[in-house]
Design a protein around this motif. Structure first.
Motif, mmCIF file in Angstrom:
data_model
loop_
_atom_site.group_PDB
_atom_site.id
_atom_site.type_symbol
_atom_site.label_atom_id
_atom_site.label_comp_id
_atom_site.label_asym_id
_atom_site.label_seq_id
_atom_site.Cartn_x
_atom_site.Cartn_y
_atom_site.Cartn_z
ATOM 1 N N ASN A 136 -28.035 -33.917 -6.756
ATOM 2 C CA ASN A 136 -28.481 -34.173 -8.125
ATOM 3 C C ASN A 136 -27.900 -35.516 -8.564
ATOM 4 O OD1 ASN A 136 -28.994 -34.277 -10.833
ATOM 5 N ND2 ASN A 136 -27.905 -32.395 -11.348
ATOM 6 N N CYS A 139 -25.384 -35.798 -11.329
ATOM 7 C CA CYS A 139 -24.151 -35.032 -11.145
ATOM 8 C C CYS A 139 -23.154 -35.933 -10.440
ATOM 9 C CB CYS A 139 -24.456 -33.792 -10.298
ATOM 10 S SG CYS A 139 -23.012 -32.810 -9.883
ATOM 11 N N CYS A 155 -23.521 -29.382 -5.296
ATOM 12 C CA CYS A 155 -22.115 -29.071 -5.545
ATOM 13 C C CYS A 155 -21.966 -27.567 -5.665
ATOM 14 C CB CYS A 155 -21.631 -29.785 -6.795
ATOM 15 S SG CYS A 155 -22.540 -29.346 -8.287
HETATM 16 ZN ZN ZN Z 1 -24.080 -31.092 -8.678
#
Ligand code: ZN
Length: 176
Positions: A136, A139, A155
């Motif tokens: 992402n 992120c 993650c």
């Molecule tokens: Zn992430």
């Protein structure tokens, strides 16, 4: 994805948890990058991993974290950007009948950061390609992929995996 959920840990590197916690100490919350090493939380972080929690130690951890971020993202040269930050470390051998143990000697303010950098080195050498940024792009977290196929992207499934899947699904529906 039942297979990916099985906890088949290929290998665990010493101080891997320290490395991952350090890498993941600058999460993006509500669209803004935060720093969970600021203030009392930074001292707590250091204590959790055997550090002293001093201001100088936290500042050094932050510098090494930022360098590691760029190194893992392949935006920095480890030799020039990480090397000088751990230049004060020395490993000395303790030779016993059971083998050689390498004792880390480093200034108290740098010890934790050196341990994290050593863990980065071990993960990179022993498990090439398994330490990577979350897929992402909004992120700022990292993952160490222990799954057998090595195809983990997020993650965590809860934080990013499901959100990104929902988004991909929405795009597909719109394209129809
Ligand atoms: Zn992430």
């Amino acid at each position: 994805m039942a297979a990916g959920r099985r906890d088949e840990r290929v290998q665990v590197i010493r101080d891997e948890d320290l490395l991952l916690a350090l890498l993941n100490s600058a999460p993006i919350i509500d669209g803004k990058q935060t720093d969970s090493l600021e203030g009392a939380a930074g001292a707590e972080f250091a204590h959790r991993f055997g550090g002293t929690g001093s201001k100088a130690e936290i500042a050094h951890l932050q510098r090494v974290r930022d360098a590691l971020h760029e190194v893992v993202r392949e935006q920095a040269d480890p030799g020039t950007d990480l090397g000088p930050l751990i230049g004060g470390a020395i490993l000395t051998p303790e030779v016993t009948p059971g083998g050689i143990r390498w004792e880390l000697q480093a200034p108290a303010t740098e010890r934790l950061a050196v341990r994290a950098a050593m863990a980065w080195s071990d993960v990179t050498r022993e498990m090439p390609g398994r330490l990577r940024p979350c897929a992402n792009t909004e992120c700022n977290l990292f993952l160490i992929d222990h799954s057998r196929p090595g195809s983990a992207k997020w993650c965590s499934m809860a934080a990013c995996g499901n959100r990104m899947k929902v988004r991909t699904h929405a795009h597909r529906r719109r394209d129809r």
